[in-house]
Design a protein around this motif. Structure first.
Motif, PDB file in Angstrom:
ATOM      1  N   GLN A 146      11.333  24.420 -11.564  1.00 48.42           N
ATOM      2  CA  GLN A 146      11.465  24.971 -10.214  1.00 48.42           C
ATOM      3  C   GLN A 146      10.232  24.770  -9.341  1.00 48.42           C
ATOM      4  O   GLN A 146      10.240  25.095  -8.157  1.00 48.42           O
ATOM      5  CB  GLN A 146      11.819  26.462 -10.281  1.00 48.42           C
ATOM      6  CG  GLN A 146      10.704  27.336 -10.825  1.00 48.42           C
ATOM      7  CD  GLN A 146      11.204  28.677 -11.347  1.00 48.42           C
ATOM      8  OE1 GLN A 146      12.306  28.771 -11.865  1.00 48.42           O
ATOM      9  NE2 GLN A 146      10.402  29.721 -11.209  1.00 48.42           N
ATOM     10  N   CYS A 164       3.248  29.021 -11.350  1.00 50.18           N
ATOM     11  CA  CYS A 164       3.804  30.174 -12.062  1.00 50.18           C
ATOM     12  C   CYS A 164       2.678  30.873 -12.809  1.00 50.18           C
ATOM     13  O   CYS A 164       2.458  32.068 -12.649  1.00 50.18           O
ATOM     14  CB  CYS A 164       4.888  29.691 -13.038  1.00 50.18           C
ATOM     15  SG  CYS A 164       5.624  31.037 -13.972  1.00 50.18           S
ATOM     16  N   GLU A 210       6.743  28.706  -5.978  1.00 51.76           N
ATOM     17  CA  GLU A 210       5.940  28.147  -7.068  1.00 51.76           C
ATOM     18  C   GLU A 210       5.666  26.670  -6.823  1.00 51.76           C
ATOM     19  O   GLU A 210       6.568  25.885  -6.516  1.00 51.76           O
ATOM     20  CB  GLU A 210       6.649  28.367  -8.412  1.00 51.76           C
ATOM     21  CG  GLU A 210       6.535  29.821  -8.835  1.00 51.76           C
ATOM     22  CD  GLU A 210       7.004  30.121 -10.252  1.00 51.76           C
ATOM     23  OE1 GLU A 210       6.660  31.201 -10.749  1.00 51.76           O
ATOM     24  OE2 GLU A 210       7.713  29.286 -10.848  1.00 51.76           O
ATOM     25  N   ARG A 220      -0.993  32.598  -5.558  1.00 46.84           N
ATOM     26  CA  ARG A 220      -0.371  33.259  -6.702  1.00 46.84           C
ATOM     27  C   ARG A 220      -0.723  32.542  -8.006  1.00 46.84           C
ATOM     28  O   ARG A 220      -1.220  31.414  -8.010  1.00 46.84           O
ATOM     29  CB  ARG A 220       1.140  33.367  -6.560  1.00 46.84           C
ATOM     30  CG  ARG A 220       1.921  32.064  -6.514  1.00 46.84           C
ATOM     31  CD  ARG A 220       3.344  32.246  -7.093  1.00 46.84           C
ATOM     32  NE  ARG A 220       3.298  32.403  -8.532  1.00 46.84           N
ATOM     33  CZ  ARG A 220       4.140  33.130  -9.246  1.00 46.84           C
ATOM     34  NH1 ARG A 220       5.114  33.784  -8.676  1.00 46.84           N
ATOM     35  NH2 ARG A 220       4.017  33.190 -10.559  1.00 46.84           N
ATOM     36  N   HIS A 244      12.356  31.364  -8.328  1.00 43.25           N
ATOM     37  CA  HIS A 244      12.959  31.938  -9.536  1.00 43.25           C
ATOM     38  C   HIS A 244      14.471  32.042  -9.415  1.00 43.25           C
ATOM     39  O   HIS A 244      15.183  31.974 -10.408  1.00 43.25           O
ATOM     40  CB  HIS A 244      12.320  33.290  -9.869  1.00 43.25           C
ATOM     41  CG  HIS A 244      10.936  33.128 -10.423  1.00 43.25           C
ATOM     42  ND1 HIS A 244       9.836  33.067  -9.612  1.00 43.25           N
ATOM     43  CD2 HIS A 244      10.488  32.944 -11.686  1.00 43.25           C
ATOM     44  CE1 HIS A 244       8.761  32.865 -10.356  1.00 43.25           C
ATOM     45  NE2 HIS A 244       9.119  32.791 -11.619  1.00 43.25           N
ATOM     46  N   LYS A 251       1.615  36.891 -18.602  1.00 42.14           N
ATOM     47  CA  LYS A 251       2.993  36.454 -18.359  1.00 42.14           C
ATOM     48  C   LYS A 251       3.967  37.166 -19.289  1.00 42.14           C
ATOM     49  O   LYS A 251       3.950  36.923 -20.499  1.00 42.14           O
ATOM     50  CB  LYS A 251       3.122  34.940 -18.605  1.00 42.14           C
ATOM     51  CG  LYS A 251       2.281  34.052 -17.707  1.00 42.14           C
ATOM     52  CD  LYS A 251       2.686  34.105 -16.246  1.00 42.14           C
ATOM     53  CE  LYS A 251       4.111  33.711 -15.962  1.00 42.14           C
ATOM     54  NZ  LYS A 251       4.447  33.943 -14.524  1.00 42.14           N
ATOM     55  N   ASP A 265       8.158  27.556 -16.149  1.00 41.43           N
ATOM     56  CA  ASP A 265       8.956  27.339 -14.936  1.00 41.43           C
ATOM     57  C   ASP A 265       8.735  25.959 -14.307  1.00 41.43           C
ATOM     58  O   ASP A 265       8.676  25.823 -13.072  1.00 41.43           O
ATOM     59  CB  ASP A 265       8.672  28.452 -13.916  1.00 41.43           C
ATOM     60  CG  ASP A 265       9.237  29.796 -14.369  1.00 41.43           C
ATOM     61  OD1 ASP A 265      10.012  29.808 -15.346  1.00 41.43           O
ATOM     62  OD2 ASP A 265       8.908  30.820 -13.746  1.00 41.43           O
TER      63      ASP A 265
END
Ligand code: PEP
Ligand code: MN
Length: 258
Positions: free
Chosen positions: A232, A25, A218, A47, A192, A52, A229
């Motif tokens: 996830q 993330c 992610e 990524r 997400h 953020k 995050d």
């Protein structure tokens, strides 16, 4: 409508090959970033957020300039492009060597930001706002296009509904609707939408079966320790295994992913 191809330095989006975007993330440190991305076996674009936009201002807001530096180092070391989020035009000068710029869900209707990105030749990864309709997403893309930049990818990342058992509700129908109404490639971000890693696999498979041109997942070297995050994020091993499963779905519909 026929999806229009985006060719950014030889990486073609919108063609037969489904694009894989993976990484944490947020960029949290050089060590954590490289130990994650260096172990991804199959990935097209790395990524990681440096800036953020978090709902709670007391949470981790990113390493900012230092995060961009780390991303650029990995881009060079692995010879893979990176995507990262831009939250305001005045930071664009930090993104000179970044070919893919993400506009996050919370900024989908930041029209001045969209116009500024329309004046660049970057590939814009535009995420759907979780309270926005598909038509609003298409109109947001139009802000970018109207300034001259047609290199736009739309990302379905889940919307807010009455359902609370997932973080957001993945609106898979948006893939078909966007393809009917526009020529933009569509990516899906199951991470997400799910909010919990156990749902990521089925949502990713469904996204590919439904015609997504790419997926964004992610991943983290140590998800429990992730600063954002964490629930996830897949481990790198889980991600590598997942891609092999996704390859089977891709093949079943005549596409490739590896
Ligand atoms: C992200 O990609 O880490 C992110 C913040 O996504 P979204 O803008 O879709 O919430
Ligand atoms: Mn995230």
């Amino acid at each position: 409508m026929q999806t229009k191809l985006i060719n950014n330095k030889g990486l073609v989006i919108g063609g037969n090959k489904i694009i894989l975007i993976a990484g944490p993330c947020a960029v949290e440190s050089k060590e954590l970033y490289t130990s994650t991305v260096n172990n991804l076996k199959y990935v097209d674009i790395l990524r990681g957020g440096a800036f953020k936009p978090r709902t709670n201002p007391d949470s981790f807001l990113g390493l900012e300039n230092k995060g961009i530096e780390i991303l650029l180092e990995s881009q060079k070391e692995l010879n893979k492009p990176v995507v990262t989020e831009l939250t305001k035009e005045s930071n664009l000068n930090l993104f000179n060597d970044i070919d893919y710029i993400q506009v996050g869900a919370r900024n989908m209707q930041n029209f001045e930001l969209l116009k500024a990105l329309g004046r660049t030749n970057k590939t814009i990864i535009l995420k759907r706002g979780f309270g926005n309709t598909i038509d609003e997403l298409l109109e947001a893309a139009h802000y970018i296009k109207k300034e001259g930049n047609e290199n736009i990818v739309l990302v379905e990342r889940g919307i807010r509904t009455f359902e609370t058992s997932t973080r957001f509700t993945l609106d898979l129908s948006s893939i078909a609707v966007i393809k009917a109404k526009s020529t933009y490639p569509v990516f899906v971000d199951p991470s997400h939408a799910a909010g919990t890693k156990e749902y990521v696999e089925s949502l990713a498979k469904a996204a590919i079966a439904a015609g997504a041109d790419g997926i964004m997942i992610e991943t983290h070297i140590n998800p429990e320790k992730a600063l954002s995050d964490s629930k996830q994020a897949l481990t790198v091993d889980e991600y590598n295994d997942l891609v092999l499963k996704l390859d089977k779905v891709a093949k079943a519909i005549g596409r490739t992913i590896l």
